[in-house]
Design an enzyme around this catalytic site. Structure first.
Site, PDB file in Angstrom:
ATOM      1  N   LYS A  82       0.851  -1.197   0.000  1.00 40.17           N
ATOM      2  CA  LYS A  82       0.000   0.000   0.000  1.00 40.17           C
ATOM      3  C   LYS A  82       0.886   1.247   0.000  1.00 40.17           C
ATOM      4  O   LYS A  82       1.881   1.298   0.736  1.00 40.17           O
ATOM      5  CB  LYS A  82      -0.884  -0.030   1.251  1.00 40.17           C
ATOM      6  CG  LYS A  82      -1.900   1.109   1.318  1.00 40.17           C
ATOM      7  CD  LYS A  82      -2.734   0.980   2.588  1.00 40.17           C
ATOM      8  CE  LYS A  82      -3.829   2.021   2.679  1.00 40.17           C
ATOM      9  NZ  LYS A  82      -4.608   1.902   3.929  1.00 40.17           N
ATOM     10  N   SER A 157      -9.436   1.690   3.187  1.00 40.23           N
ATOM     11  CA  SER A 157      -8.651   2.450   2.253  1.00 40.23           C
ATOM     12  C   SER A 157      -7.609   1.627   1.491  1.00 40.23           C
ATOM     13  O   SER A 157      -7.079   2.099   0.496  1.00 40.23           O
ATOM     14  CB  SER A 157      -7.933   3.594   2.984  1.00 40.23           C
ATOM     15  OG  SER A 157      -7.064   3.079   3.968  1.00 40.23           O
ATOM     16  N   SER A 181      -9.412  -0.512   7.413  1.00 41.64           N
ATOM     17  CA  SER A 181      -8.892  -0.453   6.043  1.00 41.64           C
ATOM     18  C   SER A 181      -8.162  -1.674   5.522  1.00 41.64           C
ATOM     19  O   SER A 181      -7.803  -1.709   4.353  1.00 41.64           O
ATOM     20  CB  SER A 181      -7.967   0.750   5.898  1.00 41.64           C
ATOM     21  OG  SER A 181      -8.742   1.905   5.781  1.00 41.64           O
TER      22      SER A 181
HETATM   23  N1  GLN Z   1     -12.789   4.030   6.634  1.00 42.25           N
HETATM   24  C1  GLN Z   1     -12.140   4.543   7.795  1.00 42.25           C
HETATM   25  C2  GLN Z   1     -11.802   5.998   7.606  1.00 42.25           C
HETATM   26  O1  GLN Z   1     -12.159   6.514   6.611  1.00 42.25           O
HETATM   27  C3  GLN Z   1     -10.912   3.740   8.097  1.00 42.25           C
HETATM   28  C4  GLN Z   1      -9.723   4.111   7.301  1.00 42.25           C
HETATM   29  C5  GLN Z   1      -8.533   3.289   7.663  1.00 42.25           C
HETATM   30  O2  GLN Z   1      -8.633   2.283   8.353  1.00 42.25           O
HETATM   31  N2  GLN Z   1      -7.401   3.755   7.241  1.00 42.25           N
HETATM   32  O3  GLN Z   1     -11.209   6.632   8.428  1.00 42.25           O
END
Ligand code: GLN
Length: 480
Positions: A82, A157, A181
């Site tokens: 990532k 994400s 994420s």
């Molecule tokens: N969807 C969550 C957010 O938007 C988690 C994002 C993540 O785990 N990086 O913050």
């Protein structure tokens, strides 16, 4: 050529037995990436590929194999990273315009460890900007499509990492999880995603989003592969003072233990309003399956669950507003042109390089931390966070693991929620709790909807007890 889907052990064995080479596997994967990403409906999983670096790594493994040396655990395994993890000499963008041309001078520890274990890093995967999002639509460069349904999001994400593994563009990937994420994109793309305990894996070199919640973990095709990667990246790192100095079990060996007799908690709070009926059905069937494998199912209560989303979105945004203050265009990150003063440089550099969601988070977080509101929002959220953690502590006195859906719905359509941040935030309802409590969680596939969309089963465990959730996950995977 050995045909995908490939697992880590299959790759290592094939190289050890000289049926293929790390180089050939690397080339196969690059070919596949090129072919898929050339199509009209490209998936968009990669932002950068790093051929030279991959070549060097593959070459090293092939020389070891030729010399008959024993191969390291991830020998020749093509992996995707990532793009929030720093890679020396390889562009690292966090899918943000502000870091579009950033080339780190050092490696993230997790990346360095998988490379030292023989992995071949193919490239950097697309994600939501600074890992803020649940659909990968917040990437400054392009959204990612779900390989299992091209009109749908891959989740976020770590959407690029999950899509790359799901479409066999990589055997395994690293993702990061702050509020879900790793697990949610894994569930949307039909693969395995493991978030280790807070502190289990060093975050040195991870571009910080919310430091008290950020985790690095693997996305793989099987539970065993997740166990393998975890074994490599886990453990104390002198460069990260939050990494725990605890022994790392042999997670793969732990999988051999039967799941019989384990107590599994089921909390009604995770099966309430908003849960898609097909997801509910699949998860309930998985629970029945685990019962038939000799697990005992015990009702547990996690009463503070309804407060998890607001708590998360106060703490995560507060920490993000502070972490993102460093992108001011001075030492690195985007710098606006034609400015007349320092403050204009700060303002315009940030305004021109952050996307709408990142700006929203900085504003929300700054508000929550400001004098006069701090006690009402940030401090309150910290207190509720403790209550959420206590819910889990109480439950784990009675059970060994907790079973929930990973996400209330399967993958939604591209664009479906992008104009409604609140609806997007609610998609994290079952995942943010583990981040807030610091406990480990894994998402594994547990069937499909009528439309063939993957469904994810989440298994949560006690602090530093990844071994038990991996064991339950493995038992289910083998039986299903
Ligand atoms: N969807 C969550 C957010 O938007 C988690 C994002 C993540 O785990 N990086 O913050």
């Amino acid at each position: 050529m050995i045909q995908p889907p490939l697992t880590i052990d299959a790759v290592r064995c094939a190289i050890q037995e000289r049926k293929t080479t790390a180089l050939a596997l690397m080339e196969d994967h690059y070919e596949r990436i090129e072919k898929i990403e050339k199509e009209d409906e490209a998936i968009g999983a990669f932002l950068t590929v790093c051929r030279e670096r991959a070549l060097e790594a593959a070459d090293r493994i092939d020389r070891m194999a030729a010399e008959g040396k024993p191969l390291p655990p991830l020998a020749g395994v093509p992996v995707a990273i990532k793009d929030v993890m720093s890679t020396r000499g390889v562009r690292t963008t966090a899918a943000s315009k502000s870091l579009e041309h950033y080339i780190p001078p050092f490696d993230c520890t997790a990346v360095a460890r998988i490379e030292a274990a023989g992995a071949v890093v193919l490239g950097k995967t697309n994600c939501d900007e600074f890992a803020m999002g649940s659909s990968n639509e917040n990437s400054a460069f392009r959204p990612v499509r779900n390989p299992r349904a091209l009109d749908r999001v891959p989740g976020g994400s770590s959407g690029g990492s999950a899509a790359a593994v799901s479409a066999d563009m990589a055997v395994a990937a690293l993702g990061s999880d702050t509020g879900g994420s790793i697990r949610q994109p894994a569930s949307f793309c039909g693969v395995v995603g493991l978030m280790p305990t807070y502190g289990r894996v060093s975050r040195y070199g991870l571009i910080a989003f919310a430091s008290s919640l950020d985790h690095i973990g693997p996305i793989t095709k099987t539970v065993k592969d997740a166990a393998r990667v975890l074994g490599v990246i886990a453990g104390r790192d002198a460069m990260d003072s939050t990494s725990a100095d605890l022994p790392v079990p042999n997670y793969v060996a732990e999988l051999e233990k039967s799941a019989r007799g384990l107590k599994l908690g089921v909390a009604k709070e995770y099966f309430g309003e908003g849960l898609d009926p097909e997801v509910r059905h699949a998860v309930e069937s998985a629970i029945d399956k685990l019962k038939s494998l000799g697990c005992e199912v015990v009702p547990v209560s996690l009463p503070h669950t309804p407060y998890a989303i607001p708590t998360y979105y106060i703490i995560a945004t507060a920490e993000a507003s502070s972490n993102l203050a460093r992108y001011d265009g001075v030492r690195y990150s985007y710098r606006a042109r034609g400015v007349r003063s320092l403050s204009e440089m700060y303002r315009r550099s940030r305004d021109e390089s952050f996307g709408a969601e990142v700006k929203r988070r900085i504003m929300l977080g700054t508000y929550a931390l400001s004098a006069g509101y701090y006690d009402a929002y940030y401090l309150k959220a910290q207190k509720v966070r403790s209550l959420l953690a206590r819910d889990f502590e109480d439950a784990f006195r009675k059970v060994d693991a907790i079973i929930t859906p990973t996400s209330p719905t399967p993958a939604f359509r591209l664009g479906e929620k992008s104009n409604d941040p609140l609806a997007m935030y609610l998609a994290d309802i079952y995942t943010v709790t583990a981040d807030l409590a610091g406990i480990p969680g894994i998402s594994i596939p547990c069937g499909e909807t009528r439309d063939k969309l993957p469904i994810g089963l989440q298994i949560l465990g006690r602090h530093f007890d990844e071994a038990t959730i991996l064991r339950v996950a493995h038992a289910y995977e083998q039986a299903a």
